[in-house]
Design a protein around this motif. Structure first.
Motif, PDB file in Angstrom:
ATOM      1  N   LEU A 121      -4.182   6.889   6.484  1.00  0.00           N
ATOM      2  CA  LEU A 121      -3.756   6.372   5.185  1.00  0.00           C
ATOM      3  C   LEU A 121      -4.851   5.533   4.538  1.00  0.00           C
ATOM      4  O   LEU A 121      -5.567   4.795   5.228  1.00  0.00           O
ATOM      5  CB  LEU A 121      -2.517   5.482   5.336  1.00  0.00           C
ATOM      6  N   ILE A 122      -4.960   5.649   3.215  1.00  0.00           N
ATOM      7  CA  ILE A 122      -5.754   4.709   2.424  1.00  0.00           C
ATOM      8  C   ILE A 122      -4.779   4.008   1.485  1.00  0.00           C
ATOM      9  O   ILE A 122      -4.017   4.660   0.761  1.00  0.00           O
ATOM     10  CB  ILE A 122      -6.852   5.414   1.616  1.00  0.00           C
ATOM     11  N   VAL A 123      -4.773   2.675   1.511  1.00  0.00           N
ATOM     12  CA  VAL A 123      -3.859   1.887   0.691  1.00  0.00           C
ATOM     13  C   VAL A 123      -4.671   1.210  -0.408  1.00  0.00           C
ATOM     14  O   VAL A 123      -5.614   0.462  -0.129  1.00  0.00           O
ATOM     15  CB  VAL A 123      -3.121   0.828   1.534  1.00  0.00           C
ATOM     16  N   VAL A 124      -4.318   1.487  -1.668  1.00  0.00           N
ATOM     17  CA  VAL A 124      -5.054   0.956  -2.826  1.00  0.00           C
ATOM     18  C   VAL A 124      -4.167  -0.032  -3.575  1.00  0.00           C
ATOM     19  O   VAL A 124      -3.064   0.317  -3.997  1.00  0.00           O
ATOM     20  CB  VAL A 124      -5.484   2.087  -3.781  1.00  0.00           C
ATOM     21  N   GLY A 125      -4.636  -1.269  -3.724  1.00  0.00           N
ATOM     22  CA  GLY A 125      -3.854  -2.286  -4.419  1.00  0.00           C
ATOM     23  C   GLY A 125      -4.019  -2.228  -5.919  1.00  0.00           C
ATOM     24  O   GLY A 125      -4.955  -1.614  -6.440  1.00  0.00           O
ATOM     25  N   ALA A 126      -3.128  -2.920  -6.640  1.00  0.00           N
ATOM     26  CA  ALA A 126      -3.171  -2.943  -8.102  1.00  0.00           C
ATOM     27  C   ALA A 126      -4.113  -4.018  -8.625  1.00  0.00           C
ATOM     28  O   ALA A 126      -4.606  -3.922  -9.741  1.00  0.00           O
ATOM     29  CB  ALA A 126      -1.772  -3.175  -8.662  1.00  0.00           C
ATOM     30  N   ARG A 127      -4.361  -5.046  -7.826  1.00  0.00           N
ATOM     31  CA  ARG A 127      -5.268  -6.121  -8.216  1.00  0.00           C
ATOM     32  C   ARG A 127      -6.076  -6.544  -6.995  1.00  0.00           C
ATOM     33  O   ARG A 127      -5.609  -6.390  -5.862  1.00  0.00           O
ATOM     34  CB  ARG A 127      -4.509  -7.305  -8.819  1.00  0.00           C
ATOM     35  N   ILE A 143      -6.839   2.356   6.093  1.00  0.00           N
ATOM     36  CA  ILE A 143      -7.945   1.691   5.418  1.00  0.00           C
ATOM     37  C   ILE A 143      -7.406   1.105   4.117  1.00  0.00           C
ATOM     38  O   ILE A 143      -6.702   1.784   3.367  1.00  0.00           O
ATOM     39  CB  ILE A 143      -9.094   2.675   5.089  1.00  0.00           C
ATOM     40  N   TYR A 144      -7.737  -0.147   3.839  1.00  0.00           N
ATOM     41  CA  TYR A 144      -7.307  -0.795   2.607  1.00  0.00           C
ATOM     42  C   TYR A 144      -8.471  -0.804   1.622  1.00  0.00           C
ATOM     43  O   TYR A 144      -9.593  -1.189   1.985  1.00  0.00           O
ATOM     44  CB  TYR A 144      -6.833  -2.227   2.887  1.00  0.00           C
TER      45      TYR A 144
END
Length: 334
Positions: A121-127, A143-144
């Motif tokens: 998984l790759i986790v992408v934040g909004a900010r 991975i973040y």
């Protein structure tokens, strides 16, 4: 026309069926030259491997999940594009899920992705502020990207906002500017604080203080850019450069400079941040700005995930420098 088989690929490449299978499945026991011959044969025969059989052999599905909270896609889409570039070279498919900033929705998407047996998984934040970790007990590596995990044991890839602020001010100094102001967004955003810190550090290195006596924190909007610029000009009418914390703010800055008949960049140079092309390239004049290099961040996130799937997962935070995109809103003083 009959569909090519693994045996056909092996025969054309001049190797055994077992070696051809290992080469196509990325097994490390195969020499690079042999792997290249097998891949060329597979391409020549338009061979498509049986994905179900591959999954049984390798215990991998050739799929990964990209979980984002960025509804607008302004930051997640470039990261996704970069990740897909990297995944595409390995014929890996990406499932994209948008949690819309809702933790319950995020848990639902996480369960759905794991039920599809994604390899990672790759986790992408909004900010670009820290976010809760998904935990250490997941069956796949995570991975973040953009927004770091709050667990230092996780691997997070983020933009170097402090370095970006330093880069913007360094450019203005090199253009001969000495009275440099900084107008930026919400002070509760780590990115705003980091960019300001970098800007102030570079000014201090040059023996300068920020024009107007303070960093102008406010909203990430053109309206704030206009309002802050009016206040700045009242306090410091001889300002000769403004570093804006976003391209939206920079557009508002330029609007007021035009209203006050101050030439950009002749009298006041302006630098934005984000390289949001629809705003920066279409401004009058087009904006010099700091690009976040999000596609590159996405490519590296994919590479790190490949390594993690293979058994090598790092930890901590990796920072990626931005790059300056120079346009007409900055120029050297004559």
């Amino acid at each position: 026309m009959e569909r090519a088989t693994l045996r056909d690929v092996a025969r054309l490449a001049g190797v055994s069926v077992a070696t051809a299978s290992k080469a196509l499945n990325g097994q490390p026991q195969v020499r690079a030259s042999t792997r290249e011959k097998v891949m060329q044969a597979a391409s020549q025969l338009d061979f498509s491997p049986n994905t179900h059989a591959q999954a049984l052999i390798t215990q991998r599905t050739g799929t990964v999940g990209l979980l984002t909270s960025d509804l607008e896609g302004r930051f997640s889409i470039p990261i996704l594009m970069g990740a897909e570039d990297a995944f595409g070279t390995d014929q890996t498919s990406v499932f994209l899920c948008d949690a819309r900033g809702d933790s319950i929705r995020e848990k639902h998407h996480l369960r759905a992705l794991l039920s599809r047996r994604v390899d990672g998984l790759i986790v992408v934040g909004a900010r670009p502020d820290s976010r809760p970790s998904l935990g250490r007990d997941l069956p796949v590596p995570v991975i973040y990207a953009y927004a770091p995990s709050d667990d230092p044991a996780d691997l997070s890839l983020v933009s170097d906002n402090e370095g970006g602020g330093r880069l913007a001010v360094d450019h203005l100094i090199r253009c001969g500017r000495r009275k440099i102001a900084h107008i930026t967004g919400d002070a509760t955003y780590g990115a705003a604080q980091d960019r300001a810190r970098g800007a102030l550090d570079r000014l201090a290195q040059e023996g300068l203080s920020v024009a107007g006596g303070e960093v102008w924190f406010g909203m990430w909007s053109e309206a704030w850019g206009r309002g802050a610029t009016r206040m700045l000009l009242e306090r410091c009418p001889d300002v000769d450069a403004i570093f804006a914390g976003s391209d939206e703010i920079a557009r508002g800055v330029v609007d007021v400079l035009h209203e006050e008949r101050l030439d950009v960049p002749g009298q006041v140079a302006v630098v934005g941040y984000d390289n949001w092309t629809i705003l920066a390239a279409n401004a009058r004049p087009p904006l010099t700005t700091v690009d976040l290099n999000l596609e590159q961040l996405g490519r590296v996130a994919a590479q790190r995930l490949f390594a993690a799937i293979g058994g090598t997962l790092g930890s901590g935070i990796e920072k990626f420098p931005g790059r300056l995109v120079t346009r007409e809103s900055t120029a050297s003083l004559r």
